[in-house]
Design an enzyme around this catalytic site. Structure first.
Site, PDB file in Angstrom:
ATOM      1  N   PHE B 238     -29.415   2.823  22.697  1.00 30.18           N
ATOM      2  CA  PHE B 238     -28.901   1.589  23.295  1.00 30.18           C
ATOM      3  C   PHE B 238     -29.868   1.002  24.317  1.00 30.18           C
ATOM      4  O   PHE B 238     -29.468   0.270  25.215  1.00 30.18           O
ATOM      5  CB  PHE B 238     -27.515   1.835  23.923  1.00 30.18           C
ATOM      6  CG  PHE B 238     -26.607   2.649  23.042  1.00 30.18           C
ATOM      7  CD1 PHE B 238     -26.085   2.101  21.877  1.00 30.18           C
ATOM      8  CD2 PHE B 238     -26.298   3.963  23.351  1.00 30.18           C
ATOM      9  CE1 PHE B 238     -25.272   2.849  21.032  1.00 30.18           C
ATOM     10  CE2 PHE B 238     -25.492   4.722  22.505  1.00 30.18           C
ATOM     11  CZ  PHE B 238     -24.975   4.165  21.350  1.00 30.18           C
ATOM     12  N   GLY B 465     -29.128   4.396  14.992  1.00 32.95           N
ATOM     13  CA  GLY B 465     -27.742   4.487  14.534  1.00 32.95           C
ATOM     14  C   GLY B 465     -27.218   3.342  13.686  1.00 32.95           C
ATOM     15  O   GLY B 465     -26.317   3.543  12.877  1.00 32.95           O
ATOM     16  N   ARG B 600     -27.165 -14.090   7.246  1.00 27.95           N
ATOM     17  CA  ARG B 600     -26.610 -13.392   6.096  1.00 27.95           C
ATOM     18  C   ARG B 600     -26.338 -11.925   6.432  1.00 27.95           C
ATOM     19  O   ARG B 600     -27.124 -11.275   7.113  1.00 27.95           O
ATOM     20  CB  ARG B 600     -27.620 -13.477   4.945  1.00 27.95           C
ATOM     21  CG  ARG B 600     -27.268 -12.690   3.721  1.00 27.95           C
ATOM     22  CD  ARG B 600     -28.304 -12.943   2.626  1.00 27.95           C
ATOM     23  NE  ARG B 600     -28.067 -12.079   1.497  1.00 27.95           N
ATOM     24  CZ  ARG B 600     -28.751 -10.966   1.268  1.00 27.95           C
ATOM     25  NH1 ARG B 600     -29.708 -10.600   2.082  1.00 27.95           N
ATOM     26  NH2 ARG B 600     -28.478 -10.229   0.208  1.00 27.95           N
ATOM     27  N   ILE B 601     -25.219 -11.409   5.953  1.00 28.69           N
ATOM     28  CA  ILE B 601     -24.883 -10.007   6.160  1.00 28.69           C
ATOM     29  C   ILE B 601     -25.475  -9.195   5.006  1.00 28.69           C
ATOM     30  O   ILE B 601     -25.128  -9.397   3.841  1.00 28.69           O
ATOM     31  CB  ILE B 601     -23.352  -9.815   6.244  1.00 28.69           C
ATOM     32  CG1 ILE B 601     -22.799 -10.616   7.419  1.00 28.69           C
ATOM     33  CG2 ILE B 601     -23.009  -8.334   6.380  1.00 28.69           C
ATOM     34  CD1 ILE B 601     -23.444 -10.337   8.757  1.00 28.69           C
ATOM     35  N   PRO B 604     -22.529  -4.834   4.517  1.00 24.42           N
ATOM     36  CA  PRO B 604     -21.242  -5.101   5.174  1.00 24.42           C
ATOM     37  C   PRO B 604     -20.675  -3.899   5.923  1.00 24.42           C
ATOM     38  O   PRO B 604     -20.123  -4.047   7.009  1.00 24.42           O
ATOM     39  CB  PRO B 604     -20.314  -5.481   4.019  1.00 24.42           C
ATOM     40  CG  PRO B 604     -21.103  -5.459   2.772  1.00 24.42           C
ATOM     41  CD  PRO B 604     -22.507  -5.071   3.069  1.00 24.42           C
ATOM     42  N   THR B 606     -22.223  -1.210   7.377  1.00 24.64           N
ATOM     43  CA  THR B 606     -22.900  -0.870   8.632  1.00 24.64           C
ATOM     44  C   THR B 606     -22.862  -2.041   9.616  1.00 24.64           C
ATOM     45  O   THR B 606     -22.811  -1.827  10.827  1.00 24.64           O
ATOM     46  CB  THR B 606     -24.351  -0.431   8.374  1.00 24.64           C
ATOM     47  OG1 THR B 606     -25.017  -1.446   7.623  1.00 24.64           O
ATOM     48  CG2 THR B 606     -24.388   0.881   7.605  1.00 24.64           C
ATOM     49  N   GLN B 610     -21.441  -1.817  13.345  1.00 23.86           N
ATOM     50  CA  GLN B 610     -22.266  -2.190  14.496  1.00 23.86           C
ATOM     51  C   GLN B 610     -21.521  -3.155  15.419  1.00 23.86           C
ATOM     52  O   GLN B 610     -21.581  -3.031  16.641  1.00 23.86           O
ATOM     53  CB  GLN B 610     -23.586  -2.810  14.015  1.00 23.86           C
ATOM     54  CG  GLN B 610     -24.636  -2.863  15.112  1.00 23.86           C
ATOM     55  CD  GLN B 610     -25.980  -3.345  14.617  1.00 23.86           C
ATOM     56  OE1 GLN B 610     -26.095  -3.898  13.529  1.00 23.86           O
ATOM     57  NE2 GLN B 610     -27.003  -3.147  15.407  1.00 23.86           N
ATOM     58  N   GLY B 676     -26.997  -6.407  16.921  1.00 24.42           N
ATOM     59  CA  GLY B 676     -26.724  -5.267  17.803  1.00 24.42           C
ATOM     60  C   GLY B 676     -26.334  -5.694  19.203  1.00 24.42           C
ATOM     61  O   GLY B 676     -25.459  -5.094  19.827  1.00 24.42           O
ATOM     62  N   GLU B 677     -26.986  -6.718  19.703  1.00 22.75           N
ATOM     63  CA  GLU B 677     -26.714  -7.158  21.089  1.00 22.75           C
ATOM     64  C   GLU B 677     -25.458  -8.027  21.166  1.00 22.75           C
ATOM     65  O   GLU B 677     -24.590  -7.804  22.013  1.00 22.75           O
ATOM     66  CB  GLU B 677     -27.907  -7.946  21.660  1.00 22.75           C
ATOM     67  CG  GLU B 677     -29.288  -7.495  21.221  1.00 22.75           C
ATOM     68  CD  GLU B 677     -29.737  -6.159  21.784  1.00 22.75           C
ATOM     69  OE1 GLU B 677     -29.259  -5.773  22.850  1.00 22.75           O
ATOM     70  OE2 GLU B 677     -30.558  -5.502  21.112  1.00 22.75           O
TER      71      GLU B 677
END
Lengths: 214, 710
Positions: B238, B465, B600-601, B604, B606, B610, B676-677
């Site tokens: 992190f 992760g 775009r994902i 899906p 992970t 997240q 992530g953020e």
């Protein structure tokens, strides 16, 4: 791995004694006898012999069964089950997260019950059966809880995962998985910093509802 | 590329993690878990004072304890070449065992190395030091007057800076955020082994194997190719593994001294002092609007704490330049040097802190204006980047607002605080937006098609992760037209082609694009062999026909001219429903919905995990996380996981993760941006706003513990 007397210490690494060690030796029965013959003791100290004697007596034999494999070990009484598993038996699936029983990453089963292996000295599990994450699957066949964690993505980094899975299996065995709320409560000793909690709950519910033997 | 339409995946949807089997069986080995021959164990001894000098240090008892191989202090530490070359007064990372100066409590003063962990730990308790203590300063709010701007770009103005003061509706408030600690479940850990005088291998917890390789090479003045960094699995980070910390150098120094490999695992207590944290930050916002809710001006000041030896500024106020179409804005980011360890980037650095203040202020303004908080945000919706004037590469935040509002049942929200009760608990709705810059860093991928049809992808990224390998394999599978099971992704090894650090939500955009381009290059190479450009190649057959064992490409990729043309961001919106007990002040989350507008994902399963994970860390930030220093002694007093509360399972309800899932091909060829953020950014304000809606109490001092509500 079986019946291995494992320790990476060697006799030549044993160094001269310190004050605390000397005090301990003076108090010990064996050394009380030796103390009656001062001259040899002095020589022993010079040669580091008393430290070598102590090195023998500071270890105790330990018979345990880990994942179905019997081990005859010689361990320091102060070694935790966690460090014993990781450092002596190379079973690194059991994780070190806090060493204080606060995170649950080190959860293993002792005679089927979940415990924090960091709060358990190796010598406390003499004669008992230990199951770690490495012993949960039957050969190539994953335990239903491992399958469910994969399916529901019950992890990200994977570090808390062995402890979560061992706890999750025990949670069902204990009869503490009867509702989402109950699962959440009884899984709260296992911290997941990546935040997979909802997925972990989904995985446990699936196994519970699937009715498989855990 | 075909765009998937999964906007609301469930936990069982999507490709399972490619490294999942290793993680659920205990087969995944993290940095401290490699069985290296001749291993020894290092334990650090920390200072017991907060500021001053070491007068003397007695290591005799420790050195004489059984199994001890060395005790290293500043008095006997071998010279570290990289420590000698900088000017003595220059600020920078702490130089371990360099001199007798103590700059924070718990600063390592000795390293004890023994042949077992137990012996090293015991011997470390025998090291004693005498200090000459000086007055220490550890309290941010007592030292705000000493704040300074470390960089020129920390001050920003557009329009008339104080315009908000003349607005018909205005407010000015202060916000306080405590230090928060990453507390990855895996403590920092390293095994260091010298293979020759100028050659070393480390197994190390790092978010960037290449960066760690460079840092070690520079510090020990050895050729970079002689430094091998392995980081196959990282147990969360992190942000706390974005730089090489002093303990890593300590282990490397120790391995040189004892001429054997040294394993060093930080204690949980050390994780609170020596590997960074989100800095304790004071903020002040002045904001004004017209009566119909058009923003007139925003003033946003932030002062964060840093150490006495390093100027770390994360720029929390910058978010006020970006989030709304507001003509008059001034922002300022300052820091105060204290006798504390250095802070470092922590998930959502900058905007996580900044949005707590800004999005709380916007919410407060909405009540003053009697305008719905989402409506107020829409009235100030930025169609182009307010800071640069550039068009956005892609922005669908308005759709995210709607998706989230529908999902949480926003229409059930009462605009009157403290007016809804259910089963004796007060009920409140809250929301907040989040934003983080979307970058694309240079990345190189080697793609090799083997004779048996296995595609091997290699790049020196590490995965803390989120599931980088799983996303990369998904991209390659689609591009090459082969099943995911026929693809291997190698990473966490500094000898592989270069990739950026896993930080700042850049990896899918950067490495994902490199994987996509490398796969296209490889496919093209097959097409050249066959002269057929139209059809899906039969890779095994073509290799056989041409008598080839493999076909390989190495593709380097980076951002292009698009970075000058567009403003690039990922966006999020968090919605929560809270229940607050009026008697005890306990806050329970009833519902949580998070919406990401991050292109775009790709993966899906992970991606959903997240978002949920970031939301949970944001809930911790809102309700419980706080590193407490006893300022009399300058010491962190809750440096453990019993007293520093992070969310546990019982704190967290089911969380809905929704995706706008519209590709942004202006940033990269795969259309994906980082998430992530943004998964965390804004959550703290969403909870605080919901607590206000439930209780009428506006908490501007995190965390929102029960004592602040009764």
């Amino acid at each position: 791995m079986a019946s291995k007397n494992s320790s990476n210490e060697s006799e030549k690494d044993v160094k001269i004694l310190d004050g605390t060690r000397r005090d301990f030796l003076k108090q010990s029965t064996l050394l009380t006898a030796i103390a009656l013959t001062p001259a040899p003791l002095v020589r022993a100290a010079e040669n580091g012999w008393d430290e070598k004697i102590a090195a023998v007596y500071e270890k105790v034999p330990l018979n345990i069964e880990v994942n179905g494999v019997k081990h005859q070990l010689s361990v320091e009484p102060r070694a935790t089950l966690l460090d014993l598993l990781r450092e002596q038996l190379d079973l690194t699936g059991t994780k070190k997260g806090c060493d204080h029983g606060q995170c649950g990453a080190c959860t293993v089963h002792v005679d089927g019950h979940r415990i924090n292996s960091c709060l358990t000295l190796g010598v406390m599990v003499s004669g008992k059966k230990i199951t770690t994450i490495e012993g949960l699957a039957k050969g190539d066949q994953l335990h239903p809880m491992q399958e469910a964690f994969l399916k529901h993505d019950g992890f990200q980094c994977g570090y808390c995962t062995p402890g979560q899975i061992m706890s999750a299996v025990a949670c069902i065995r204990e009869g503490h998985a009867n509702s989402e709320t109950e699962i959440r409560e009884y899984m709260s000793g296992n911290i997941c910093r990546c935040g997979a909690y909802p997925n972990i709950v989904n995985a446990i519910q699936e196994v519970k509802d699937g009715g498989q033997t855990v | 590329m075909e765009s998937k339409t999964l906007n609301k995946p469930s936990s069982s949807d999507g490709l399972k993690r490619i490294d999942g089997h290793l993680k659920v069986t205990g087969g995944a080995r993290y940095s401290a878990e490699f069985n290296v021959a001749g291993l020894t164990y290092g334990v650090l001894v920390g200072s017991t004072i907060t500021h001053g000098t070491i007068k003397s240090i007695d290591t005799r008892k420790a050195a004489a304890a059984p199994g001890v191989l060395a005790v290293i202090t500043h008095l006997n530490c071998p010279k570290v070449p990289g420590y000698q070359t900088t000017t003595p007064s220059a600020k920078g990372p702490l130089k371990i065992f360099f001199d007798n100066k103590i700059l924070y409590n718990g600063q390592p003063v000795a390293l004890v190395i023994a042949n077992t962990f137990e012996r090293a730990l015991y011997a470390s308790s025998l090291v004693t030091a005498l200090y000459s203590a000086e007055k220490h300063h550890t309290k941010l709010t007592d030292n705000l007057s000493k704040a300074f701007s470390p960089h020129d770009d920390n001050e920003y103005k557009r329009g008339v800076p104080d315009a908000w003061k003349a607005a018909p509706v205005k407010l000015e408030q202060e916000y306080l955020l405590p230090s928060e600690v990453h507390n990855s479940m895996e403590p920092h850990a390293i095994i260091a082994r010298w293979d020759a005088d100028d050659k070393i291998t480390v197994w190390d917890k790092t978010q960037g194997v290449k960066d760690t390789q460079n840092s070690i090479a520079q510090t020990f003045k050895i050729p970079v190719e002689n430094v091998q960094v392995n980081s196959k699995f990282v147990g969360g980070a992190f942000g706390n593994a974005l730089q090489v910390w002093p303990h890593e150098f300590a282990a490397i120094i120790g391995a040189k001294v004892v001429k054997r490999p040294v394993k060093l695992i930080l204690s949980r207590a050390d994780m609170f002092t020596s590997v960074g944290y989100r800095p304790h930050t004071w903020q002040k916002i002045g904001i004004g609007a017209t009566v119909d809710g058009k923003l007139v001006g925003i003033s946003h000041q932030a002062v964060g704490q840093t150490s006495a030896y390093e100027d770390f500024a994360e720029g929390p106020a910058d978010v006020s330049r970006q989030l709304y179409a507001c003509p008059n804005v001034s922002t300022s980011n300052k820091i105060v040097s204290l006798n504390v360890g250095s802070p470092v980037w922590m998930r959502g650095p900058g905007p996580a802190t900044g949005t707590f203040a800004l999005e709380s202020a916007i919410d407060e303004l909405s009540y003053a204006l009697k305008i719905d908080p989402i409506e107020l945000r829409m009235r100030n919706y930025a169609e182009t980047d307010p800071e640069s004037g550039k068009p956005f590469s892609g922005k669908f935040l308005n759709e995210a607002y709607k998706l989230g509002a529908d999902n949480i049942g926003w229409s059930n929200r009462s605009p009157k605080p403290g007016s809804v009760k259910k089963d004796g608990w007060l009920v409140g709705y809250g929301m907040s937006g989040g934003v983080f810059g979307a970058d694309r860093e240079p990345a190189t991928v080697r793609a090799t098609m083997m004779a048996d049809g296995m595609l091997v992808l290699q790049t020196a990224v590490s995965d803390i992760g989120p599931g980088t390998g799983t996303a990369m394999v998904s991209i390659a599978s689609e591009t090459m037209g082969i099943p995911t099971g026929k693809i291997r992704f190698d990473m966490g090894d500094s000898s592989l082609p270069p990739a950026p650090q896993q930080g700042g939500s850049t990896i899918t955009s950067s490495v994902g694009s490199a994987v996509y381009l490398a796969c296209n290059d490889l496919k093209e190479k097959f097409h050249q062999l066959t002269g057929d450009n139209g059809n899906q190649p039969d890779y095994i057959q073509i290799l056989k026909q041409h008598n080839l064992q493999k076909l390989e490409v190495t593709t380097a990729s980076k951002a292009g001219a698009e970075v000058d043309k567009y403003a690039m961001y990922s966006w999020s919106v968090h919605f929560v429903v809270v229940h607050v007990n009026p008697a005890t002040g306990v806050v329970k989350l009833d519902k949580v919905t998070c919406v990401a507008d991050s292109g775009r994902i790709i993966s899906p399963k992970t991606a959903r995990s997240q978002i949920i994970g970031g939301a949970i860390m944001g809930i911790g930030m809102a309700l419980m996380e706080e590193a407490v220093i006893d300022h009399r002694y300058g010491r962190v007093v809750n440096g453990n996981l019993a007293d520093y509360h992070v969310p546990v399972n019982a704190d967290i309800p089911q969380i809905e993760a929704l995706f706008v899932n519209k590709p942004d091909f202006n940033i990269n060829p795969i259309g994906a941006k980082g998430m992530g953020e943004i998964a965390l950014i804004g959550m703290a304000a969403a909870v605080a706003n919901a607590v206000y809606n439930a209780t009428g109490k506006r908490v501007r001092n995190l965390p929102i513990t029960p004592d602040k509500l009764v």
